[in-house]
Scaffold this motif. Structure first.
Motif, mmCIF file in Angstrom:
data_model
loop_
_atom_site.group_PDB
_atom_site.id
_atom_site.type_symbol
_atom_site.label_atom_id
_atom_site.label_comp_id
_atom_site.label_asym_id
_atom_site.label_seq_id
_atom_site.Cartn_x
_atom_site.Cartn_y
_atom_site.Cartn_z
ATOM 1 N N VAL A 100 0.763 -1.060 -0.148
ATOM 2 C CA VAL A 100 0.132 -0.043 -0.045
ATOM 3 C C VAL A 100 0.835 1.154 0.126
ATOM 4 N N ARG A 101 0.610 2.183 -1.163
ATOM 5 C CA ARG A 101 1.448 3.468 -1.209
ATOM 6 C C ARG A 101 1.044 4.352 -0.767
ATOM 7 N N LEU A 102 1.389 5.175 0.456
ATOM 8 C CA LEU A 102 1.038 6.282 1.041
ATOM 9 C C LEU A 102 0.685 7.294 -0.042
ATOM 10 N N LEU A 103 -0.374 8.196 0.352
ATOM 11 C CA LEU A 103 -0.684 9.218 -0.389
ATOM 12 C C LEU A 103 0.275 9.978 -1.421
ATOM 13 N N ASP A 104 0.317 9.869 -2.648
ATOM 14 C CA ASP A 104 1.288 10.569 -3.529
ATOM 15 C C ASP A 104 0.597 11.676 -4.580
ATOM 16 N N PHE A 105 0.179 12.697 -3.742
ATOM 17 C CA PHE A 105 -0.566 13.878 -4.158
ATOM 18 C C PHE A 105 0.573 14.644 -5.076
ATOM 19 N N PRO A 162 6.222 7.015 -1.386
ATOM 20 C CA PRO A 162 6.422 7.573 -2.604
ATOM 21 C C PRO A 162 7.516 8.828 -2.887
ATOM 22 N N MET A 163 7.958 8.918 -4.075
ATOM 23 C CA MET A 163 8.847 10.066 -3.981
ATOM 24 C C MET A 163 9.940 10.433 -3.084
ATOM 25 N N VAL A 164 10.650 9.492 -2.513
ATOM 26 C CA VAL A 164 11.462 9.690 -1.233
ATOM 27 C C VAL A 164 12.829 10.248 -1.816
ATOM 28 N N ILE A 184 10.486 1.894 -0.248
ATOM 29 C CA ILE A 184 10.449 3.137 -0.639
ATOM 30 C C ILE A 184 10.430 2.910 -2.175
ATOM 31 N N MET A 185 9.793 3.898 -2.767
ATOM 32 C CA MET A 185 9.713 4.048 -4.145
ATOM 33 C C MET A 185 11.077 4.482 -4.702
ATOM 34 N N VAL A 186 11.770 4.164 -5.601
ATOM 35 C CA VAL A 186 13.027 4.932 -5.970
ATOM 36 C C VAL A 186 12.596 5.220 -7.360
ATOM 37 N N GLU A 187 12.185 6.501 -7.270
ATOM 38 C CA GLU A 187 11.578 7.194 -8.556
ATOM 39 C C GLU A 187 12.126 8.646 -8.891
ATOM 40 N N VAL A 188 13.177 8.862 -7.938
ATOM 41 C CA VAL A 188 13.905 10.040 -8.069
ATOM 42 C C VAL A 188 15.425 9.931 -8.177
ATOM 43 N N ASN A 191 8.192 5.342 -14.125
ATOM 44 C CA ASN A 191 7.456 6.360 -14.884
ATOM 45 C C ASN A 191 8.158 7.665 -14.486
ATOM 46 N N ASP A 192 8.057 8.120 -13.316
ATOM 47 C CA ASP A 192 8.778 9.209 -12.849
ATOM 48 C C ASP A 192 10.368 9.225 -13.175
ATOM 49 N N LEU A 193 10.834 8.033 -12.843
ATOM 50 C CA LEU A 193 12.386 8.039 -12.933
ATOM 51 C C LEU A 193 12.735 8.749 -14.373
ATOM 52 N N ASP A 224 8.495 15.404 -19.862
ATOM 53 C CA ASP A 224 7.337 15.559 -18.870
ATOM 54 C C ASP A 224 6.441 14.176 -19.188
ATOM 55 N N ARG A 225 5.852 13.931 -18.046
ATOM 56 C CA ARG A 225 4.923 12.884 -18.283
ATOM 57 C C ARG A 225 3.718 13.095 -19.035
ATOM 58 N N ALA A 226 3.409 14.178 -18.999
ATOM 59 C CA ALA A 226 2.053 14.508 -19.867
ATOM 60 C C ALA A 226 2.614 14.874 -21.466
HETATM 61 MG MG MG Z 1 5.547 7.798 -9.736
#
Ligand code: MG
Ligand code: PEP
Length: 357
Positions: free
Chosen positions: A124-129, A177-179, A208-212, A234-236, A244-246
């Motif tokens: 379960v991932r914590l809120l990633d707003f 997320p995003m640590v 932890i998410m490794v995405e940075v 995706n973020d990495l 940009d992801r978009a």
């Molecule tokens: Mg991400």
């Protein structure tokens, strides 16, 4: 989707993860008729089912999990043969929220999902707003993502207590997320211990998410502080490649770029050397070009979109990890010969270790 010419009719089946261009009028579903989980829009059943004991062509055991945000997706992933949920995106249910969710609101969201995962892995991932998942109450200025969650009084505690209560019957793990710093990990670990004491639950594993990019490069420093890594390609890839992801040019295959691949190799190697688990939950795990490279770098746990589970299982079963490791090393070697950025050395080292394992 980009290949489809303008002006054609199309159906987006979000449950099945399918875009059907020029659908056959005979088999078009009636939108008023709800479908069974696992049944595609066309009325065809989703292709196949992942075997209980999934192995690569050369016999390496692989755990295949699914990415979910709802009970419907969880049912779909499990019916496709997923062993559990490797990424529960908790923020999706709250992207329209007008304030931080209460413990009761979290429980309402989590209970139907985690109730389906009894005895199974449930990450379960914590809120990633962050990114495109920022609710109105956090817009437009001010902190977002993990910084916002850690800074809002009570917000983390409410979510952790709800996770522990709703996840009691599962093989629960909490994912941050995003640590970007070890301080963030320490804060969440302390809050998790407090929530466990308050609810009478055993503290679950914390990953932890490794995405940075800086976190990926420093994976060796994070590894002793956590129980597992989950690589967010995706973020990495978006950060490393500056896309940009978009941006319509964004696609999961970008993770095969040697600059991204080298960082994934660094993370896999740090996990192996420290003896912690590592998985990939970004969309690259369900991309046929990148999946073998991830296996070649030593990743043995993958979490993919619920609708993709049977297809990804078939690709895994057809992959020879030794050949995949050679392919990964060739990509990294060619890039380092061409002088493309730093870090390929670490990636190549990861492959070398994988090949001699
Ligand atoms: Mg991400
Ligand atoms: C990722 O960034 O790869 C990831 C899995 O997280 P999300 O797509 O939810 O940002």
């Amino acid at each position: 989707m980009l290949a489809a010419a303008p002006g054609h009719q199309a159906i987006l089946d979000a449950d099945a993860g399918e875009l059907i261009v020029d659908p056959d009028p005979q088999t078009q579903p009636d939108p008023a008729v709800p479908r069974r989980p696992g049944q595609a829009a066309s009325g065809r059943p989703a292709a196949g089912r992942a075997p209980r004991e999934l192995r690569t062509a050369d016999g390496e055991p692989v755990t295949l999990l699914c990415n979910v945000a709802s009970a419907a997706e969880t049912r779909l992933g499990l019916s496709g043969g997923a062993a559990g949920a490797g990424l529960l995106r908790t923020e999706i249910a709250f992207t329209g929220a007008s304030s931080w969710p209460s413990e009761a609101a979290h429980l309402d969201q989590l209970t139907p999902v985690l109730g389906l995962l009894a005895g199974r892995p449930a990450v379960v991932r914590l809120l990633d707003f962050s990114g495109d998942k920022v609710p109105p109450f956090l817009r437009p200025h001010g902190p977002q993502g993990l910084t916002a969650l850690l800074g809002a009084p009570g917000a983390l505690d409410h979510q952790l207590r709800a996770i522990l209560r709703a996840g009691a019957g599962t093989r629960l793990a909490v994912l941050v997320p995003m640590v970007t710093s070890l301080d963030e990990v320490a804060l969440v670990r302390a809050a998790l211990a407090k929530a466990a004491a308050e609810t009478g639950a055993e503290p679950p594993e914390l990953g932890i998410m490794v995405e940075v990019a800086t976190t990926a490069a420093a994976a060796g420093e994070f590894a002793p502080a956590v129980d597992f890594f989950s690589i967010g390609t995706n973020d990495l890839a978006s950060e490393v490649l500056g896309v940009d992801r978009a941006d319509p040019r964004t696609r999961p295959a970008l993770a095969a770029d040697p600059r991204v691949l080298a960082l994934i190799g660094t993370v896999a190697r740090a996990a192996r050397q420290t003896g912690i688990k590592v998985s990939v939950c970004g969309d690259a795990a369900a991309e046929p070009l990148v999946l073998p490279l991830l296996l070649g770098l030593g990743v043995r746990t993958l979490s993919v979109g619920a609708a993709r589970v049977p297809q990804v299982a078939a690709w895994i079963a057809a992959t020879d990890t030794k050949a995949a490791a050679r392919q990964a090393t060739e990509i990294l070697a060619a890039a380092s010969e061409a002088g493309q950025g730093a870090g390929q050395g670490a990636g190549q080292e990861a492959v070398r270790e994988e090949m001699t394992r």
